[in-house]
Design a protein around this motif. Structure first.
Motif, short mmCIF file in Angstrom:
data_model
loop_
_atom_site.label_atom_id
_atom_site.label_comp_id
_atom_site.label_asym_id
_atom_site.label_seq_id
_atom_site.Cartn_x
_atom_site.Cartn_y
_atom_site.Cartn_z
N LYS A 1 63.77 92.96 47.05
CA LYS A 1 62.44 93.54 47.24
C LYS A 1 62.19 94.71 46.29
O LYS A 1 61.07 94.92 45.83
CB LYS A 1 62.27 93.99 48.69
CG LYS A 1 62.14 92.84 49.68
CD LYS A 1 62.07 93.33 51.12
CE LYS A 1 61.98 92.16 52.08
NZ LYS A 1 61.99 92.60 53.51
N LYS A 2 63.25 95.45 45.98
CA LYS A 2 63.14 96.58 45.06
C LYS A 2 63.19 96.13 43.60
O LYS A 2 62.98 96.92 42.69
CB LYS A 2 64.27 97.59 45.32
CG LYS A 2 64.14 98.38 46.61
CD LYS A 2 65.36 99.26 46.80
CE LYS A 2 65.23 100.13 48.04
NZ LYS A 2 64.30 101.26 47.80
N ASP B 1 68.63 91.37 50.39
CA ASP B 1 67.18 91.25 50.56
C ASP B 1 66.48 92.53 50.14
O ASP B 1 65.42 92.48 49.48
CB ASP B 1 66.85 90.94 52.02
CG ASP B 1 67.14 89.49 52.40
OD1 ASP B 1 67.34 88.67 51.46
OD2 ASP B 1 67.19 89.18 53.59
N GLU B 2 67.04 93.66 50.50
CA GLU B 2 66.43 94.95 50.13
C GLU B 2 66.46 95.15 48.62
O GLU B 2 65.49 95.65 48.03
CB GLU B 2 67.16 96.09 50.85
CG GLU B 2 66.89 96.12 52.35
CD GLU B 2 67.79 97.07 53.10
OE1 GLU B 2 67.39 97.53 54.18
OE2 GLU B 2 68.91 97.37 52.61
N MET B 3 67.56 94.76 47.98
CA MET B 3 67.64 94.89 46.53
C MET B 3 66.64 93.96 45.84
O MET B 3 66.02 94.33 44.84
CB MET B 3 69.07 94.61 46.04
CG MET B 3 70.03 95.75 46.28
SD MET B 3 71.63 95.53 45.45
CE MET B 3 72.55 94.73 46.76
N TYR C 1 73.83 101.54 45.23
CA TYR C 1 73.55 100.29 45.93
C TYR C 1 74.20 100.24 47.31
O TYR C 1 74.05 99.25 48.03
CB TYR C 1 74.09 99.10 45.12
CG TYR C 1 73.56 99.01 43.71
CD1 TYR C 1 72.30 98.49 43.44
CD2 TYR C 1 74.34 99.44 42.63
CE1 TYR C 1 71.82 98.39 42.13
CE2 TYR C 1 73.87 99.34 41.32
CZ TYR C 1 72.62 98.81 41.08
OH TYR C 1 72.15 98.71 39.79
N LEU D 1 72.29 99.17 50.63
CA LEU D 1 71.25 98.16 50.46
C LEU D 1 71.80 96.75 50.67
O LEU D 1 72.89 96.42 50.18
CB LEU D 1 70.64 98.25 49.06
CG LEU D 1 69.95 99.57 48.70
CD1 LEU D 1 69.54 99.57 47.24
CD2 LEU D 1 68.74 99.79 49.60
N THR D 2 71.05 95.93 51.40
CA THR D 2 71.39 94.52 51.52
C THR D 2 70.82 93.78 50.30
O THR D 2 70.02 94.33 49.53
CB THR D 2 70.78 93.92 52.78
OG1 THR D 2 69.34 93.95 52.68
CG2 THR D 2 71.22 94.69 54.02
#
Length: 230
Positions: A80-81, A76-78, A70, A73-74
């Motif tokens: 989205k994933k 928001d990125e987490m 992790y 990753l921000t």
């Protein structure tokens, strides 16, 4: 009578490493020599170990490096994933680790600052869970949950396992809304409103700013010393 938590813990990755150091520094000021478990990525481990002052002189730090996946990753990125909830549930890992060594543990989010000692009534130390209400409007409670997941006390591993299970299976808001289910199954207490004062509390109800006052070089909330802000 009251006592401090037996231990503390947090999870941290690269993007919150500076906040985490600040939180730990404030914790050291109020709870010198406290046992603190830190589940982290390699970057945060190195950052905290190399920062000045050396926190190992003030806290008994127990690092577990287990969040490298992790690291870059921000939130928001987490999200989205589709992995943000699983990231937040790593809290359960470090909580249970600390409970294997100590009678109880208080989990703290990295963006918390401790202003006064955190003390728990001895009667409450017999409980299995300690929860911190968000003090937000009902319409927002329906969305994000009644309790805040960044300030949770546990003394029972079974309660931790149940929290993680409910979060994975049915929580409407990550690892947070699921906390509402724990009082139905486990003994619990609630932290008073001078703990874990979040910006959302004031954002949603501007009148609550009037509950703050300063007297004798101390910040009060609702006539009580502010213990922690978030």
């Amino acid at each position: 009578m009251s006592a401090a938590p037996s231990s503390f813990c947090c999870i941290v990755t690269k993007n919150s490493s500076i906040e985490c150091f600040s939180m730990l520094l404030s914790l050291a000021h109020q709870h010198k020599d406290a046992h603190v478990g830190i589940l982290c990525d390699t970057y945060s481990h190195n950052y905290i170990k190399k920062s000045n002052p050396d926190l190992s002189n003030f806290l008994q730090l127990d690092f577990i490096i287990g969040l490298d996946e992790y690291s870059d990753l921000t939130r928001d990125e987490m999200e989205k994933k589709g992995i943000f909830k699983e990231f937040t549930l790593q809290k359960g890992t470090i909580i249970k680790y600390m409970l294997s060594k100590h009678n109880n543990v208080l989990l703290l989010d990295c963006d918390i600052i401790i202003l006064n000692q955190i003390l728990i009534d001895t009667d409450n130390l017999t409980k299995q869970v300690g929860l911190s209400p968000g003090h937000i409007p009902e319409k927002d409670v329906k969305r994000v949950g009644y309790y805040n997941a960044g300030y949770i006390w546990f003394s029972d591993r079974l309660a931790v396992d149940r929290w993680v299970q409910i979060s994975r299976e049915s929580s409407r808001y990550f690892e947070q809304a699921s906390l509402e289910e724990l009082p139905k199954e486990f003994s619990y207490f609630e932290f008073e409103d001078n703990h874990n004062i979040q910006s959302w509390r004031i954002f949603f109800d501007k009148t609550k700013i009037k509950l703050f006052e300063r007297t004798n070089n101390e910040i009060l909330y609702n006539k009580k010393p502010v213990i922690s802000i978030h």
